[in-house]
Write a protein that holds these residues in place. Structure first.
Motif, PDB file in Angstrom:
ATOM      1  N   ALA A   7      -1.314  -0.998 -10.855  1.00 19.71           N
ATOM      2  CA  ALA A   7      -0.271  -2.020 -10.977  1.00 19.71           C
ATOM      3  C   ALA A   7      -0.780  -3.364 -10.466  1.00 19.71           C
ATOM      4  N   ASP A   8      -0.809  -4.342 -11.343  1.00 14.25           N
ATOM      5  CA  ASP A   8      -1.187  -5.712 -10.985  1.00 14.25           C
ATOM      6  C   ASP A   8      -0.627  -6.626 -12.062  1.00 14.25           C
ATOM      7  N   ASP A   9      -0.187  -7.820 -11.680  1.00 17.61           N
ATOM      8  CA  ASP A   9       0.425  -8.697 -12.665  1.00 17.61           C
ATOM      9  C   ASP A   9      -0.579  -9.500 -13.481  1.00 17.61           C
ATOM     10  N   HIS A  10      -1.883  -9.251 -13.299  1.00 21.97           N
ATOM     11  CA  HIS A  10      -2.913  -9.907 -14.093  1.00 21.97           C
ATOM     12  C   HIS A  10      -3.627  -8.873 -14.974  1.00 21.97           C
ATOM     13  N   ASP A  11      -3.600  -9.109 -16.285  1.00 19.71           N
ATOM     14  CA  ASP A  11      -4.223  -8.175 -17.216  1.00 19.71           C
ATOM     15  C   ASP A  11      -5.697  -7.970 -16.908  1.00 19.71           C
ATOM     16  N   ALA A  12      -6.391  -9.073 -16.581  1.00 20.10           N
ATOM     17  CA  ALA A  12      -7.831  -8.984 -16.347  1.00 20.10           C
ATOM     18  C   ALA A  12      -8.147  -8.104 -15.146  1.00 20.10           C
ATOM     19  N   VAL A  13      -7.308  -8.183 -14.103  1.00 16.07           N
ATOM     20  CA  VAL A  13      -7.527  -7.362 -12.911  1.00 16.07           C
ATOM     21  C   VAL A  13      -7.342  -5.884 -13.246  1.00 16.07           C
ATOM     22  N   ARG A  14      -6.273  -5.576 -13.976  1.00 15.79           N
ATOM     23  CA  ARG A  14      -6.037  -4.181 -14.359  1.00 15.79           C
ATOM     24  C   ARG A  14      -7.183  -3.638 -15.206  1.00 15.79           C
ATOM     25  N   CYS A  15      -7.667  -4.441 -16.136  1.00 13.14           N
ATOM     26  CA  CYS A  15      -8.791  -4.009 -16.983  1.00 13.14           C
ATOM     27  C   CYS A  15     -10.036  -3.764 -16.142  1.00 13.14           C
ATOM     28  N   GLY A  16     -10.276  -4.639 -15.162  1.00 12.69           N
ATOM     29  CA  GLY A  16     -11.445  -4.475 -14.300  1.00 12.69           C
ATOM     30  C   GLY A  16     -11.367  -3.215 -13.466  1.00 12.69           C
ATOM     31  N   ILE A  17     -10.191  -2.939 -12.921  1.00  8.62           N
ATOM     32  CA  ILE A  17     -10.017  -1.727 -12.117  1.00  8.62           C
ATOM     33  C   ILE A  17     -10.188  -0.483 -12.984  1.00  8.62           C
ATOM     34  N   ARG A  18      -9.604  -0.526 -14.176  1.00  7.20           N
ATOM     35  CA  ARG A  18      -9.735   0.614 -15.087  1.00  7.20           C
ATOM     36  C   ARG A  18     -11.210   0.870 -15.397  1.00  7.20           C
ATOM     37  N   ALA A  19     -11.962  -0.201 -15.647  1.00  6.50           N
ATOM     38  CA  ALA A  19     -13.384  -0.044 -15.979  1.00  6.50           C
ATOM     39  C   ALA A  19     -14.155   0.611 -14.838  1.00  6.50           C
ATOM     40  N   VAL A  20     -13.818   0.247 -13.607  1.00  5.81           N
ATOM     41  CA  VAL A  20     -14.497   0.841 -12.446  1.00  5.81           C
ATOM     42  C   VAL A  20     -14.128   2.314 -12.310  1.00  5.81           C
ATOM     43  N   LEU A  21     -12.843   2.617 -12.420  1.00  2.00           N
ATOM     44  CA  LEU A  21     -12.380   3.989 -12.204  1.00  2.00           C
ATOM     45  C   LEU A  21     -12.849   4.937 -13.312  1.00  2.00           C
ATOM     46  N   GLU A  22     -12.949   4.431 -14.509  1.00  2.00           N
ATOM     47  CA  GLU A  22     -13.343   5.292 -15.626  1.00  2.00           C
ATOM     48  C   GLU A  22     -14.802   5.708 -15.561  1.00  2.00           C
ATOM     49  N   GLN A  23     -15.531   5.205 -14.554  1.00  2.00           N
ATOM     50  CA  GLN A  23     -16.897   5.678 -14.334  1.00  2.00           C
ATOM     51  C   GLN A  23     -16.903   7.132 -13.877  1.00  2.00           C
ATOM     52  N   ARG A  24     -15.810   7.583 -13.301  1.00  2.00           N
ATOM     53  CA  ARG A  24     -15.751   8.929 -12.730  1.00  2.00           C
ATOM     54  C   ARG A  24     -15.122   9.926 -13.702  1.00  2.00           C
ATOM     55  N   PRO A  25     -15.880  10.938 -14.096  1.00  2.00           N
ATOM     56  CA  PRO A  25     -15.294  11.978 -14.952  1.00  2.00           C
ATOM     57  C   PRO A  25     -14.143  12.671 -14.217  1.00  2.00           C
ATOM     58  N   GLY A  26     -13.108  12.973 -14.957  1.00  2.00           N
ATOM     59  CA  GLY A  26     -11.982  13.686 -14.356  1.00  2.00           C
ATOM     60  C   GLY A  26     -10.932  12.786 -13.758  1.00  2.00           C
ATOM     61  N   TRP A  27     -11.141  11.474 -13.789  1.00  2.00           N
ATOM     62  CA  TRP A  27     -10.125  10.539 -13.316  1.00  2.00           C
ATOM     63  C   TRP A  27      -9.422   9.944 -14.534  1.00  2.00           C
ATOM     64  N   ASN A  28      -8.124  10.107 -14.618  1.00  2.00           N
ATOM     65  CA  ASN A  28      -7.367   9.685 -15.780  1.00  2.00           C
ATOM     66  C   ASN A  28      -6.347   8.617 -15.398  1.00  2.00           C
ATOM     67  N   ILE A  29      -6.408   7.448 -16.046  1.00  2.00           N
ATOM     68  CA  ILE A  29      -5.423   6.388 -15.808  1.00  2.00           C
ATOM     69  C   ILE A  29      -4.173   6.738 -16.613  1.00  2.00           C
ATOM     70  N   VAL A  30      -3.131   7.176 -15.931  1.00  2.00           N
ATOM     71  CA  VAL A  30      -1.938   7.662 -16.633  1.00  2.00           C
ATOM     72  C   VAL A  30      -0.915   6.568 -16.892  1.00  2.00           C
ATOM     73  N   ALA A  31      -1.027   5.426 -16.184  1.00  2.00           N
ATOM     74  CA  ALA A  31      -0.060   4.341 -16.387  1.00  2.00           C
ATOM     75  C   ALA A  31      -0.606   3.041 -15.825  1.00  2.00           C
ATOM     76  N   GLU A  32      -0.188   1.935 -16.443  1.00  2.00           N
ATOM     77  CA  GLU A  32      -0.456   0.595 -15.930  1.00  2.00           C
ATOM     78  C   GLU A  32       0.856  -0.166 -15.879  1.00  2.00           C
ATOM     79  N   ALA A  33       0.951  -1.089 -14.949  1.00  2.00           N
ATOM     80  CA  ALA A  33       2.182  -1.869 -14.817  1.00  2.00           C
ATOM     81  C   ALA A  33       1.842  -3.292 -14.411  1.00  2.00           C
ATOM     82  N   ALA A  34       2.637  -4.244 -14.910  1.00  2.00           N
ATOM     83  CA  ALA A  34       2.407  -5.653 -14.619  1.00  2.00           C
ATOM     84  C   ALA A  34       3.400  -6.214 -13.614  1.00  2.00           C
ATOM     85  N   ASP A  35       4.320  -5.380 -13.133  1.00  2.00           N
ATOM     86  CA  ASP A  35       5.263  -5.818 -12.103  1.00  2.00           C
ATOM     87  C   ASP A  35       5.667  -4.624 -11.263  1.00  2.00           C
ATOM     88  N   GLY A  36       6.275  -4.897 -10.114  1.00  8.29           N
ATOM     89  CA  GLY A  36       6.582  -3.839  -9.168  1.00  8.29           C
ATOM     90  C   GLY A  36       7.608  -2.844  -9.662  1.00  8.29           C
TER      91      GLY A  36
END
Length: 209
Positions: A7-36
């Motif tokens: 969850a972050d209100d900046h698209d670029a930040v969310r994309c960056g975090i997703r890119a880092v986390l997707e390096q790990r097999p078995g870690w699945n991004i189940v949801a993203e959010a732009a507000d609390g």
């Protein structure tokens, strides 16, 4: 498969975090959010293992989202991250129930380690400012979780200089009950003096130093 919410209100930040986390097999991004609010609702629906929440977001702050998640999803671990490197923000995050705090400037370097720690049910604090207080922040967080609301209030009043008799009057309870709460808090915090309670209260920001 480990389930992660971002969850972050900046698209670029969310994309960056997703890119880092997707390096790990078995870690699945189940949801993203732009507000609390969306983050909180997504957490309730997806029940992630780890929720990565920005401290400052519209509609609900990261601290508010964390409180809601910990109230309804006991097994979800929360990492709060912020563009500001601040021990005060780290304290707020831990007091809300987060078990990890990370500065955004350190995300590329420490994000994987932080998520790994949470998946192993360990706290994590990152950032240059917290090299020294890291253990202290963990202790404050752990102590806060162990104390009951009444014990936290007794600790606060003791640290403010109130006697057992005065605390009993404030809480409308007996002196013996107050003494029991104080002794229980000291045992849970591992301190054996009033000075120890005062130090904890200051570090936990229950009172002003």
């Amino acid at each position: 498969m480990k389930r992660i919410l971002i969850a972050d209100d900046h698209d670029a930040v969310r994309c960056g975090i997703r890119a880092v986390l997707e390096q790990r097999p078995g870690w699945n991004i189940v949801a993203e959010a732009a507000d609390g609010r969306t983050a909180f609702e997504a957490a309730l629906e997806e029940r992630p293992d780890v929720a990565i929440i920005d401290f400052f977001m519209p509609r609900m702050t990261g601290v508010e989202v964390t409180r809601g998640i910990k109230k309804h999803l006991k097994e979800t671990e929360v990492l709060i991250f912020s563009a500001h490197e601040s021990e005060v923000l780290a304290h707020e995050a831990f007091q809300a129930g987060a078990r990890a705090f990370l500065a955004k400037s350190d995300a590329n370097r420490l994000l994987l380690a932080a998520v790994e720690a949470l998946l192993a049910r360990r706290p994590f604090v990152g950032g240059r400012y917290c090299v020294q207080p890291r253990r202290e922040l963990e202790e404050v967080s752990e102590g806060h979780a162990r104390l009951s609301p009444r014990e936290r209030l007794v600790v606060k009043l003791v640290a403010e200089g109130y006697s057992n008799k005065s605390i009993s009057a404030i809480l409308n309870s007996s002196v013996k009950t107050t003494e029991t709460h104080r002794a229980s808090a000291m045992g849970k915090l591992g301190v054996n003096s009033i000075a120890g309670l005062v130090r904890y209260a200051v570090r936990a920001k229950l009172v002003e130093p």
